[in-house]
Design a protein around this motif. Structure first.
Motif, PDB file in Angstrom:
ATOM      1  N   GLY A 128       0.800  -1.208   0.000  1.00  0.00           N
ATOM      2  CA  GLY A 128       0.000   0.000   0.000  1.00  0.00           C
ATOM      3  C   GLY A 128       0.835   1.262   0.000  1.00  0.00           C
ATOM      4  N   VAL A 129       0.149   2.395  -0.047  1.00  0.00           N
ATOM      5  CA  VAL A 129       0.776   3.711  -0.049  1.00  0.00           C
ATOM      6  C   VAL A 129       0.469   4.390   1.281  1.00  0.00           C
ATOM      7  CG1 VAL A 129       0.803   5.995  -1.115  1.00  0.00           C
ATOM      8  CG2 VAL A 129       0.643   3.943  -2.543  1.00  0.00           C
ATOM      9  N   SER A 130       1.517   4.870   1.956  1.00  0.00           N
ATOM     10  CA  SER A 130       1.354   5.578   3.225  1.00  0.00           C
ATOM     11  C   SER A 130       1.647   7.059   3.044  1.00  0.00           C
ATOM     12  CB  SER A 130       2.271   4.986   4.296  1.00  0.00           C
ATOM     13  OG  SER A 130       3.635   5.049   3.898  1.00  0.00           O
ATOM     14  N   LEU A 131       0.822   7.890   3.687  1.00  0.00           N
ATOM     15  CA  LEU A 131       1.019   9.337   3.739  1.00  0.00           C
ATOM     16  C   LEU A 131       1.175   9.719   5.204  1.00  0.00           C
ATOM     17  CD1 LEU A 131      -1.794  10.469   1.261  1.00  0.00           C
ATOM     18  CD2 LEU A 131       0.646  10.212   0.760  1.00  0.00           C
ATOM     19  N   MET A 132       2.334  10.277   5.575  1.00  0.00           N
ATOM     20  CA  MET A 132       2.610  10.522   6.979  1.00  0.00           C
ATOM     21  C   MET A 132       3.310  11.854   7.191  1.00  0.00           C
ATOM     22  SD  MET A 132       3.747   6.683   8.221  1.00  0.00           S
ATOM     23  CE  MET A 132       3.126   6.930   9.886  1.00  0.00           C
ATOM     24  N   LEU A 133       3.058  12.461   8.348  1.00  0.00           N
ATOM     25  CA  LEU A 133       3.793  13.625   8.813  1.00  0.00           C
ATOM     26  C   LEU A 133       4.658  13.219   9.998  1.00  0.00           C
ATOM     27  CD1 LEU A 133       1.071  16.438   8.695  1.00  0.00           C
ATOM     28  CD2 LEU A 133       2.997  16.111   7.119  1.00  0.00           C
ATOM     29  N   GLU A 134       5.880  13.753  10.042  1.00  0.00           N
ATOM     30  CA  GLU A 134       6.844  13.348  11.069  1.00  0.00           C
ATOM     31  C   GLU A 134       7.471  14.575  11.748  1.00  0.00           C
ATOM     32  OE1 GLU A 134      11.326  11.612  11.544  1.00  0.00           O
ATOM     33  OE2 GLU A 134      10.402  11.691   9.548  1.00  0.00           O
ATOM     34  N   PRO A 135       6.933  15.013  12.881  1.00  0.00           N
ATOM     35  CA  PRO A 135       7.648  16.023  13.673  1.00  0.00           C
ATOM     36  C   PRO A 135       8.926  15.412  14.251  1.00  0.00           C
ATOM     37  CG  PRO A 135       5.342  15.814  14.333  1.00  0.00           C
ATOM     38  CD  PRO A 135       5.657  14.640  13.477  1.00  0.00           C
ATOM     39  N   TYR A 136       9.998  16.217  14.327  1.00  0.00           N
ATOM     40  CA  TYR A 136      11.264  15.664  14.824  1.00  0.00           C
ATOM     41  C   TYR A 136      12.043  16.727  15.604  1.00  0.00           C
ATOM     42  CZ  TYR A 136      13.158  18.083  10.711  1.00  0.00           C
ATOM     43  OH  TYR A 136      13.483  19.027   9.771  1.00  0.00           O
ATOM     44  N   LEU A 137      12.969  16.232  16.404  1.00  0.00           N
ATOM     45  CA  LEU A 137      13.925  17.061  17.126  1.00  0.00           C
ATOM     46  C   LEU A 137      15.328  16.736  16.636  1.00  0.00           C
ATOM     47  CD1 LEU A 137      12.554  16.700  20.784  1.00  0.00           C
ATOM     48  CD2 LEU A 137      12.222  18.630  19.228  1.00  0.00           C
ATOM     49  N   LYS A 138      16.202  17.753  16.612  1.00  0.00           N
ATOM     50  CA  LYS A 138      17.583  17.558  16.191  1.00  0.00           C
ATOM     51  C   LYS A 138      18.519  17.592  17.404  1.00  0.00           C
ATOM     52  CE  LYS A 138      16.921  20.042  11.811  1.00  0.00           C
ATOM     53  NZ  LYS A 138      17.390  21.189  10.999  1.00  0.00           N
TER      54      LYS A 138
END
Length: 231
Positions: A128-138
């Motif tokens: 399948g196809v996934s659509l995702m948002l990923e908040p991150y810290l550096k």
């Protein structure tokens, strides 16, 4: 339809924010990865651990290719978007299982003495196809992210039973061929990412058991662990 609308809203929001932050290094990059799939299973659904000749086998690694980019990129944090094609690998199961669920105890993995058993064999896969948002810290050269979104997927499961009694207007056991319903289903998806430069260790959990249909596949939910690379 509500799930589709949520997915569309997430994808649209990601696109608008990405355009507004066009000062990022690039609008998108290609990402690809490989790893392992873990299918969560329910004892008694197309396999019985205590049955004769019980085998559950995973046949292929998990594979992914897609696009990713920045929605927001600040000094110490940011948000990425991911649009990926995922192949979760194949799986098969076979056993000399009981025809009646009442003849098998999944808690003790025991078949009732004298129970009628038949040969079961099934196989299938999901993609399948996934659509995702990923908040991150550096932190230094590292990125630590938590992703959420939706998976639009197609599952395939084919099951053959040498004899199934009482369900098809014939009191005698008859051979049965079953197939899962075709079509696209939608499931929530979450995950964690740990990245260093262009490499990422990625974990994903897909809640695919929400849409099993009349002939469910062997698995309930799907988990993957992959190593990915941004080109």
């Amino acid at each position: 339809m509500r799930t589709i609308n949520i997915a569309t809203a997430v994808a649209g929001a990601a696109l608008v924010l990405a355009i507004q932050n066009a000062s990022a290094q690039s609008f998108f990059e290609i990402e690809a990865g490989a790893g392992a799939t873990y299918y969560t299973l329910t004892e008694g659904k197309w396999f019985q651990d205590g049955a004769l000749d019980n085998h559950v086998v995973s046949h292929a690694p998990a594979l992914m290719i897609g696009l990713t980019g920045n929605v927001i990129d600040r000094a110490n944090w940011g948000v990425d978007w991911h649009a990926d094609l995922n192949y979760f690998g194949g799986v098969s199961a076979s056993c000399q299982c009981t025809i009646s669920d009442a003849d098998y105890n999944p808690s003790t993995h025991q078949v009732r003495k004298g129970a009628t058993t038949e040969s079961y064999y099934g196989s299938g896969h999901a993609m399948g196809v996934s659509l995702m948002l990923e908040p991150y810290l550096k932190y230094g050269g590292w990125k630590f992210g938590a992703a959420a979104g939706v998976l639009g997927y197609r599952k395939t499961w084919v099951e053959n039973v040498s004899g199934w009694a009482g369900n098809f207007g014939d009191p005698r056991p008859v051979p049965v061929h079953l197939e899962s319903a075709h079509g696209i289903s939608f499931a929530p998806a979450v995950g964690l990412d740990v990245s260093y430069e262009r490499f990422t260790f990625s974990y994903r959990y897909y809640f695919t058991s929400r849409n099993e249909g009349n002939t469910p596949p062997l698995w309930d939910d799907v988990q993957t662990m992959m190593v990915t690379y941004r080109f």
